[in-house]
Write a protein that holds these residues in place. Structure first.
Motif, PDB file in Angstrom:
ATOM      1  N   MET A 188      27.442  29.009  36.135  1.00 56.49           N
ATOM      2  CA  MET A 188      26.575  28.164  36.633  1.00 56.49           C
ATOM      3  C   MET A 188      25.768  28.137  37.601  1.00 56.49           C
ATOM      4  O   MET A 188      24.889  27.529  37.461  1.00 56.49           O
ATOM      5  N   ARG A 189      26.234  29.614  38.273  1.00 57.93           N
ATOM      6  CA  ARG A 189      25.196  29.449  39.267  1.00 57.93           C
ATOM      7  C   ARG A 189      25.388  31.223  39.155  1.00 57.93           C
ATOM      8  O   ARG A 189      24.686  31.698  40.361  1.00 57.93           O
ATOM      9  N   LYS A 205      23.822  34.958  47.960  1.00 62.02           N
ATOM     10  CA  LYS A 205      24.999  37.195  47.688  1.00 62.02           C
ATOM     11  C   LYS A 205      24.029  37.080  49.128  1.00 62.02           C
ATOM     12  O   LYS A 205      24.940  37.697  50.502  1.00 62.02           O
ATOM     13  N   ASP A 206      22.721  36.374  49.400  1.00 64.25           N
ATOM     14  CA  ASP A 206      22.609  36.861  51.249  1.00 64.25           C
ATOM     15  C   ASP A 206      22.614  36.260  51.672  1.00 64.25           C
ATOM     16  O   ASP A 206      23.506  35.843  53.321  1.00 64.25           O
ATOM     17  N   VAL A 232      30.851  36.039  40.460  1.00 60.22           N
ATOM     18  CA  VAL A 232      31.230  34.027  39.246  1.00 60.22           C
ATOM     19  C   VAL A 232      32.429  34.375  39.204  1.00 60.22           C
ATOM     20  O   VAL A 232      32.868  32.976  38.956  1.00 60.22           O
ATOM     21  N   ASP A 233      33.596  35.069  39.327  1.00 60.19           N
ATOM     22  CA  ASP A 233      34.985  34.742  39.864  1.00 60.19           C
ATOM     23  C   ASP A 233      35.133  33.829  41.509  1.00 60.19           C
ATOM     24  O   ASP A 233      35.730  32.679  41.038  1.00 60.19           O
ATOM     25  N   PHE A 234      34.542  33.912  42.301  1.00 59.19           N
ATOM     26  CA  PHE A 234      34.640  33.477  43.562  1.00 59.19           C
ATOM     27  C   PHE A 234      33.727  31.832  42.761  1.00 59.19           C
ATOM     28  O   PHE A 234      34.727  31.176  43.815  1.00 59.19           O
ATOM     29  N   ILE A 235      33.291  31.747  42.176  1.00 59.38           N
ATOM     30  CA  ILE A 235      32.519  30.067  41.984  1.00 59.38           C
ATOM     31  C   ILE A 235      33.212  29.531  41.298  1.00 59.38           C
ATOM     32  O   ILE A 235      33.602  28.616  41.604  1.00 59.38           O
ATOM     33  N   HIS A 268      30.050  27.387  32.471  1.00 59.63           N
ATOM     34  CA  HIS A 268      30.304  25.946  32.195  1.00 59.63           C
ATOM     35  C   HIS A 268      29.650  25.429  31.190  1.00 59.63           C
ATOM     36  O   HIS A 268      28.486  24.469  31.129  1.00 59.63           O
ATOM     37  N   GLY A 269      30.881  24.250  30.306  1.00 57.17           N
ATOM     38  CA  GLY A 269      30.361  23.468  29.307  1.00 57.17           C
ATOM     39  C   GLY A 269      29.760  23.601  28.700  1.00 57.17           C
ATOM     40  O   GLY A 269      29.909  23.699  27.236  1.00 57.17           O
TER      41      GLY A 269
END
Length: 229
Positions: free
Chosen positions: A5-6, A14-15, A65-68, A118-119
């Motif tokens: 989703m992000r 990332k920056d 993606v895993d971290f978020i 997500h969703g």
């Protein structure tokens, strides 16, 4: 892959991560000193991204993606499951929805990786296709998605009416309630498969941090006393 989703903010975030990773710490952690905080930040960054900057390549974007996912969804869910189980709740049914098909977009910066965003599980329950899930027209969706929708609707209806997604007598694979540690969980993909602990390594990593640094909720201070002259 809740963190998808992000994904459209990846280049920007990332920056920010490379500039100030501390801004991405969960807000319910506390530290005795700045040195202790810095050590935890470094531990988190190394766990997901190793000893290199977050960059626009397949390894980094999947770690992002895993971290978020863990930050906003997966670890809070697993932590809540443990709390419920320890409080005596024995009807918690845990799942991971990972159904994708050939039309599912490829994750940016990867060669051929697809994931459920997500969703996605809600869209599989509702009418329509993934581009217009409020429509009643499902004539253009794949047979695989039609079958997934049928299964998801049966699971949801079973849970609503009986309290269990797979009650006695169902033709679906048996689905026991989860215990402490996030096991078992049902993998909801093209086929349903009961698995053990969900994201066990990542959950253990965050458990260790929360055991030492969790800041319990506290009521706000009382308002300042007003003195009228």
């Amino acid at each position: 892959m809740e963190g998808l989703m992000r994904i459209h903010s990846f280049n920007f975030l990332k920056d920010k991560m490379n500039e100030n990773f501390s801004a991405f710490l969960p807000q319910d952690l506390q530290f005795k000193s700045e040195n202790e905080k810095a050590a935890v930040i470094q531990k988190i960054k190394e766990f997901y991204f190793g000893n290199k900057p977050v960059s626009a390549d397949e390894e980094s974007v999947l770690s992002y993606v895993d971290f978020i996912s863990d930050l906003f969804f997966t670890y809070p869910t697993l932590r809540a499951v443990n709390m419920h189980v320890k409080a005596g709740h024995d009807e918690i049914f845990l799942y991971e929805y990972s159904f994708v098909e050939d039309s599912t977009p490829i994750v940016p910066y990867t060669k051929n990786v697809r994931g459920a965003t997500h969703g996605a599980q809600s869209k599989a329950v509702f009418d329509g296709d993934e581009n217009n899930w409020q429509s009643n027209d499902e004539s253009n969706i794949s047979e695989e998605l039609k079958n997934m929708k049928k299964v998801m609707r049966e699971l949801w209806l079973n849970f609503i009416t009986t309290g269990s997604p797979v009650p006695a007598g169902s033709a679906l694979p048996a689905w026991p309630a989860a215990g402490a540690g996030g096991a078992p969980h049902m993998s909801l993909a093209r086929t349903l498969r009961l698995r053990g602990a969900l994201l066990e390594e990542r959950a253990r990593f965050w458990d260790a941090i929360y055991e030492r640094h969790y800041r319990a909720p506290a009521p706000p201070p009382p308002p300042a006393r007003r003195i009228e002259l």
